[in-house]
Enzyme design. Structure first.
Site, mmCIF file in Angstrom:
data_model
loop_
_atom_site.group_PDB
_atom_site.id
_atom_site.type_symbol
_atom_site.label_atom_id
_atom_site.label_comp_id
_atom_site.label_asym_id
_atom_site.label_seq_id
_atom_site.Cartn_x
_atom_site.Cartn_y
_atom_site.Cartn_z
ATOM 1 N N GLY A 216 69.809 18.640 -40.512
ATOM 2 C CA GLY A 216 70.632 19.401 -39.604
ATOM 3 C C GLY A 216 69.806 20.122 -38.389
ATOM 4 N N GLY A 220 70.564 26.434 -38.015
ATOM 5 C CA GLY A 220 71.129 26.253 -39.315
ATOM 6 C C GLY A 220 70.224 26.201 -40.531
ATOM 7 C CD GLU A 240 65.376 14.673 -40.196
ATOM 8 O OE1 GLU A 240 66.049 14.531 -39.017
ATOM 9 O OE2 GLU A 240 65.882 13.640 -40.850
ATOM 10 C CB CYS A 277 66.631 12.984 -36.502
ATOM 11 S SG CYS A 277 66.460 11.608 -37.527
ATOM 12 C CD GLU A 364 67.041 17.905 -31.301
ATOM 13 O OE1 GLU A 364 67.236 16.567 -31.585
ATOM 14 O OE2 GLU A 364 66.790 18.878 -32.039
#
Length: 497
Positions: A216, A220, A240, A277, A364
């Site tokens: 995620g 978080g 990840e 991702c 990102e």
């Protein structure tokens, strides 16, 4: 009562019945049941656990039509994509069946006694053993492959660990239906599921939970990592998180195949509405390639993102990038107006400006947005590439006469990326023995491990050495006659002996 409600991203309207958030008492009951199930599940012969995983895969395949229908309504990812993803998910389960039967995953080591060495060596036999109950946090962008029955769950069950999944709020109905299938196959207590943010926090804090897998956001993931590390008994947290996945196009490749490179980049950037991702968020290229890149991105179409929060974040993040004045927008695709949608965007920034504002320009923007960093001299690239934050992938496009330069670029990327791609694109992560899906922070919380492929099982295991124990009392993997026929290292020599 707090509930978790699914939504149709194409319309923004609620989908399905709300699911009650899991209470603390229910989390405790599931964790205690998992702890009770652990001794029998971990002691089950590896071949028998492999049979269970393969039966779960078969059951998911048999339910594919109904599972995909619910997932499409909750994620807008499309039936073709979701059907492929579900097959990937069942293939992961079957891969771990192969891993268990091959047996090398336990890393069995046998050392004979040697009274003449200093200090004297007793009989030592070492192997990896399962940790205990694993909490798995589902990903929003892969409702099957990185969620309830995804890679974390498959590898943890294979290791001999019970699993409790925290369902993602973006697809609660899909999570519930997938969990029903899994629970119908595995022994009681070996698998459970919880719903709601607070239930996830409670789960990590529960003393019966021995490790956590998470896919995620960086924010978080970091918050949950801190909780796992802040327990009275800190536990491993394998997350990840974020990744910008830099790609470098060297001058020869840009000159020889500009349209091919531009089309490939645009396709990889916008795949899944940029919600992979591994979408390439940074592209280092000669300025001469920008027109082709802009044309390719202009021709793309966006779509619905997974939820309203992601859509809003994408729009605000790209607007802030424009407002910063650091990068100029050079292309924009189209997107539907209704629902939680996002349109592809491409920005351009010179290498010197990028280098001076690297922290800001490597944030990102989850979605179909990319930055092309233009350079004049490729010799300037390695110093900048070494300064990039940790990332899952690094890509190099080069012509046949640029291999020396490609090697220098790859050397720089190798310090920050977990997987290096040559003349290809990073989207698409094979489920295989040789895959590594990880990287330095913030790509993951631990660069030693992968979340995809056979060696992901290593996260849920820890070594135990048996010193001077009689053969009959040892696990089968460590007995002298090797009854399972697995690869082992005996007195320093690796083989099946």
């Amino acid at each position: 009562m707090t509930v978790v409600q699914g939504y149709d991203p194409r319309t923004g309207e609620p989908f399905g019945e709300p699911i009650p958030a899991t209470t603390d008492d229910r989390v405790d009951a599931l964790a205690r049941a998992a702890a009770d199930a652990f001794p029998a599940w971990s002691a089950l012969p590896a071949a028998d656990r492999a049979d269970v995983l393969e039966r779960v895969a078969d059951a998911l395949d048999a339910s594919a039509e109904s599972l995909v229908a619910v997932a499409d309504a909750e994620t807008a990812l499309g039936v073709p994509r979701l059907s492929t993803e579900l097959k990937r998910t069942t293939n992961q389960l079957r891969l771990f069946g192969q891993v268990l039967r091959e047996g090398g995953y336990v890393e069995a080591v046998l050392d004979s006694a040697d009274p003449d060495t200093i200090p004297p060596r007793p009989v030592l036999r070492r192997m990896l053993r399962p940790l205990g109950t694993v909490a798995v946090f589902s990903a929003s962008n892969f409702p099957f492959a990185f969620s309830v029955a995804g890679g974390d769950t498959a590898s943890a069950l294979a290791a001999g660990c019970p699993v409790i999944v925290k369902a993602h709020s973006a697809h609660p109905g899909t999570s519930r239906e997938t969990a029903r299938v899994v629970a119908s196959v595995v022994p009681d207590g070996v698998f459970g599921i919880v719903y709601g943010t607070e239930a996830g926090v409670t789960l990590i804090k529960h003393p019966a939970v021995r490790a956590v897998g998470f896919t995620g956001s960086t924010g978080g993931g970091r918050a949950l990592f801190d909780i796992a590390q802040g327990r009275p008994d800190p536990i491993p947290f394998y997350g990840e998180l974020g990744s910008v996945n830099p790609a470098v196009v060297l001058p020869g490749a840009a000159a020889a195949r500009p349209e091919e490179v531009a089309t490939g980049f645009a396709g990889s950037l916008t795949l899944g509405v940029g919600q992979f991702c591994t979408n390439p968020g940074l592209l280092f290229a000669p300025e001469s390639l920008v027109p082709a890149l802009a044309s390719a991105v202009d021709g793309t179409t966006g779509g619905a993102m997974l939820n309203e929060r992601m859509s809003d974040s994408y729009r605000s993040g790209t607007a802030e990038l424009v407002a910063s004045g650091l990068a100029k927008q050079v292309a924009a695709g189209t997107a539907p107006e209704a629902g939680f949608t996002a349109a592809p965007k491409l920005f351009e920034v010179p290498l010197d400006v990028f280098a001076d504002n690297l922290e800001k320009l490597t944030e990102e923007h989850f979605g179909p947005a990319g930055i092309v960093v233009t350079y004049t001299d490729p010799e300037d690239l390695p110093d900048v590439l070494r300064r990039l934050p940790g990332t899952l992938t690094g890509t190099v496009h080069a012509s046949d006469d640029e291999h020396e330069l490609a090697g220098a670029v790859a050397s720089a990327l190798g310090g920050v990326a977990g997987r290096l791609i040559f003349n290809g694109w990073p989207t698409g992560v094979a489920v295989a023995w040789g895959m590594h899906h990880g990287g330095p922070w913030p790509a993951t919380t631990n660069p030693l491990h992968t979340s995809v492929g056979a060696t992901s099982i290593r996260r849920w295991l820890a070594p135990v050495t048996y010193q001077s124990w009689p053969d009959a009392l040892l696990p089968a993997e460590l007995r002298t006659d090797n009854p399972l026929g697995i690869p082992r290292r005996v007195d320093g020599v690796l083989g099946v002996h």
